[in-house]
Design a protein around this motif. Structure first.
Motif, PDB file in Angstrom:
ATOM      1  N   ALA A 113     -67.372  22.625  12.712  1.00 28.19           N
ATOM      2  CA  ALA A 113     -67.417  21.166  12.609  1.00 28.19           C
ATOM      3  C   ALA A 113     -66.936  20.702  11.235  1.00 28.19           C
ATOM      4  O   ALA A 113     -66.223  19.699  11.118  1.00 28.19           O
ATOM      5  N   ALA A 114     -67.337  21.432  10.182  1.00 25.68           N
ATOM      6  CA  ALA A 114     -66.884  21.073   8.839  1.00 25.68           C
ATOM      7  C   ALA A 114     -65.377  21.234   8.723  1.00 25.68           C
ATOM      8  O   ALA A 114     -64.685  20.389   8.137  1.00 25.68           O
ATOM      9  N   ALA A 115     -64.843  22.320   9.275  1.00 21.90           N
ATOM     10  CA  ALA A 115     -63.401  22.548   9.215  1.00 21.90           C
ATOM     11  C   ALA A 115     -62.639  21.473   9.973  1.00 21.90           C
ATOM     12  O   ALA A 115     -61.557  21.038   9.543  1.00 21.90           O
ATOM     13  N   ALA A 116     -63.186  21.022  11.103  1.00 21.94           N
ATOM     14  CA  ALA A 116     -62.531  19.961  11.874  1.00 21.94           C
ATOM     15  C   ALA A 116     -62.529  18.645  11.109  1.00 21.94           C
ATOM     16  O   ALA A 116     -61.570  17.870  11.182  1.00 21.94           O
ATOM     17  N   ALA A 117     -63.602  18.393  10.363  1.00 22.31           N
ATOM     18  CA  ALA A 117     -63.708  17.138   9.601  1.00 22.31           C
ATOM     19  C   ALA A 117     -62.916  17.193   8.297  1.00 22.31           C
ATOM     20  O   ALA A 117     -62.597  16.146   7.721  1.00 22.31           O
ATOM     21  N   LEU A 118     -62.611  18.414   7.837  1.00 18.12           N
ATOM     22  CA  LEU A 118     -61.873  18.601   6.586  1.00 18.12           C
ATOM     23  C   LEU A 118     -60.599  19.383   6.893  1.00 18.12           C
ATOM     24  O   LEU A 118     -60.508  20.584   6.627  1.00 18.12           O
ATOM     25  N   PRO A 119     -59.596  18.738   7.454  1.00 19.77           N
ATOM     26  CA  PRO A 119     -58.413  19.455   7.950  1.00 19.77           C
ATOM     27  C   PRO A 119     -57.637  20.205   6.875  1.00 19.77           C
ATOM     28  O   PRO A 119     -56.881  21.129   7.197  1.00 19.77           O
ATOM     29  N   GLU A 120     -57.805  19.842   5.625  1.00 17.59           N
ATOM     30  CA  GLU A 120     -57.092  20.540   4.554  1.00 17.59           C
ATOM     31  C   GLU A 120     -57.875  21.726   4.008  1.00 17.59           C
ATOM     32  O   GLU A 120     -57.372  22.465   3.147  1.00 17.59           O
ATOM     33  N   ALA A 121     -59.095  21.925   4.500  1.00 16.48           N
ATOM     34  CA  ALA A 121     -59.897  23.067   4.060  1.00 16.48           C
ATOM     35  C   ALA A 121     -59.364  24.356   4.678  1.00 16.48           C
ATOM     36  O   ALA A 121     -58.741  24.349   5.739  1.00 16.48           O
ATOM     37  N   THR A 122     -59.636  25.457   4.020  1.00 17.89           N
ATOM     38  CA  THR A 122     -59.327  26.781   4.548  1.00 17.89           C
ATOM     39  C   THR A 122     -60.583  27.345   5.200  1.00 17.89           C
ATOM     40  O   THR A 122     -61.638  27.402   4.564  1.00 17.89           O
ATOM     41  N   TYR A 123     -60.474  27.762   6.453  1.00 14.64           N
ATOM     42  CA  TYR A 123     -61.619  28.276   7.199  1.00 14.64           C
ATOM     43  C   TYR A 123     -61.378  29.747   7.518  1.00 14.64           C
ATOM     44  O   TYR A 123     -60.450  30.078   8.264  1.00 14.64           O
ATOM     45  N   LEU A 124     -62.214  30.605   6.967  1.00 14.38           N
ATOM     46  CA  LEU A 124     -62.125  32.044   7.209  1.00 14.38           C
ATOM     47  C   LEU A 124     -63.300  32.478   8.079  1.00 14.38           C
ATOM     48  O   LEU A 124     -64.457  32.314   7.695  1.00 14.38           O
ATOM     49  N   ARG A 125     -62.985  33.045   9.231  1.00 11.09           N
ATOM     50  CA  ARG A 125     -64.014  33.554  10.139  1.00 11.09           C
ATOM     51  C   ARG A 125     -64.160  35.060   9.920  1.00 11.09           C
ATOM     52  O   ARG A 125     -63.174  35.788   9.989  1.00 11.09           O
ATOM     53  N   TYR A 126     -65.383  35.502   9.699  1.00  9.44           N
ATOM     54  CA  TYR A 126     -65.659  36.932   9.564  1.00  9.44           C
ATOM     55  C   TYR A 126     -66.166  37.429  10.917  1.00  9.44           C
ATOM     56  O   TYR A 126     -67.301  37.139  11.314  1.00  9.44           O
ATOM     57  N   ASP A 127     -65.334  38.181  11.615  1.00  8.84           N
ATOM     58  CA  ASP A 127     -65.680  38.632  12.959  1.00  8.84           C
ATOM     59  C   ASP A 127     -66.972  39.442  12.967  1.00  8.84           C
ATOM     60  O   ASP A 127     -67.110  40.426  12.228  1.00  8.84           O
ATOM     61  N   ASN A 128     -67.910  38.988  13.808  1.00  7.79           N
ATOM     62  CA  ASN A 128     -69.182  39.678  14.061  1.00  7.79           C
ATOM     63  C   ASN A 128     -70.117  39.723  12.862  1.00  7.79           C
ATOM     64  O   ASN A 128     -71.182  40.352  12.939  1.00  7.79           O
ATOM     65  N   ALA A 129     -69.773  39.074  11.764  1.00  5.60           N
ATOM     66  CA  ALA A 129     -70.640  39.116  10.588  1.00  5.60           C
ATOM     67  C   ALA A 129     -71.890  38.263  10.822  1.00  5.60           C
ATOM     68  O   ALA A 129     -71.811  37.181  11.395  1.00  5.60           O
ATOM     69  N   PRO A 130     -73.062  38.734  10.358  1.00  9.01           N
ATOM     70  CA  PRO A 130     -74.292  37.958  10.488  1.00  9.01           C
ATOM     71  C   PRO A 130     -74.396  36.913   9.382  1.00  9.01           C
ATOM     72  O   PRO A 130     -73.455  36.729   8.596  1.00  9.01           O
ATOM     73  N   HIS A 131     -75.558  36.287   9.309  1.00  8.02           N
ATOM     74  CA  HIS A 131     -75.749  35.255   8.294  1.00  8.02           C
ATOM     75  C   HIS A 131     -75.626  35.827   6.882  1.00  8.02           C
ATOM     76  O   HIS A 131     -74.959  35.238   6.031  1.00  8.02           O
TER      77      HIS A 131
END
Length: 275
Positions: free
Chosen positions: A237-255
């Motif tokens: 949701a934050a990435a969608a609201a901040l289109p110029e942000a860089t969003y890195l997803r860590y696959d399967n990583a926990p909190h």
């Protein structure tokens, strides 16, 4: 031990590694830990020539533990006190979990003064709670159960919470028993009042209006296996609201990816800070 005094008289413990002239990075810890959680990021980044700073939120660790209040206006003002006392400029703010809320509220409440870029790591921004206008959020009952568990048996609740935090299961754990004991020790140093009140603060505070204040380069990092703070209602949701942000997803990583994925996180933060 070094402390900073806030305008309302609260003493905040902090650690400050690196030359005073180096580029500053301020780390804001998550619930219910303290500044020590950033050991595996602060140490290598300081050795790379950055100035790494972390402080214990009021009510946690070695900072004062007043009876109240524990809300994000207060937390944002405490962050301002740290930045002002150390006279930091062009600072990178790195917030983990509830620590992302400090960043969001600081940017909106204090205009982003002294800040050059921000990183949100597994954070609660922009909103966790299920409400009529946020139907995908987490049901309030989940947080009621957290508060009930803390009030009934705080040490046992935090012991069990640590397993979820790091993604430990019946077939094994991605972290050692030592790490589990270390982070439990951190959690138990916090004030019971702060521990409980912050559950209400991080679950009920709506940071969606604060997103308009994100006017600096922003990095968002979140694990797809996070069962504590679901990425779909926070990072995505934050990435969608901040289109110029860089969003890195860590696959399967926990909190708790500051431990489980510590080397990758440190490398990604280093690259972002220097970019």
């Amino acid at each position: 031990m070094p402390h900073i005094k806030t305008p309302d008289g609260i003493s905040l413990f902090y650690k400050d590694w690196g030359a005073a002239t180096a580029k500053p990075v301020v780390f804001i810890h998550g619930w219910p830990l303290d500044a020590d959680m950033w050991e595996y990021q602060m140490t290598p980044l300081a050795r790379q020539g950055l100035r790494t700073i972390a402080y214990d939120r009021r009510g946690f660790g070695r900072s004062d533990q007043p009876l109240g209040a524990y809300d994000y206006d207060v937390f944002a003002d405490d962050l301002k006190a740290v930045l002002d006392a150390l006279d930091l400029q062009d600072t990178t703010l790195v917030g983990f979990s509830m620590g992302g809320g400090e960043i969001a509220r600081y940017l909106s409440r204090h205009g982003g003064a002294r800040v050059g870029r921000v990183a949100l790591v597994s954070t609660v921004v922009p909103f966790l709670l299920k409400t009529p206008d946020h139907p995908d959020g987490v049901d309030r009952g989940v947080f009621d159960q957290m508060v009930g568990g803390l009030e009934e048996d705080r040490p046992q609740f935090l012991t069990d919470f640590g397993k979820l935090f790091f993604g430990a299961g019946l077939l094994g754990s991605p972290v050692s028993a030592g790490i589990m004991q270390w982070t439990l020790y951190m959690a138990l140093q916090a004030s019971p009042v702060a521990t409980i009140d912050c559950v209400r603060a991080f679950s009920e505070t709506d940071f969606r209006p604060d997103l308009a204040a994100f006017k600096v380069p922003t990095l968002i990092i979140h694990g797809t296996g996070d069962k504590t703070v679901p990425a779909n209602i926070t990072a995505a949701a934050a990435a969608a609201a901040l289109p110029e942000a860089t969003y890195l997803r860590y696959d399967n990583a926990p909190h708790g990816l500051f431990i489980t994925d510590k080397d990758r996180l440190t490398e990604d933060l280093s690259r972002f800070i220097r970019s």
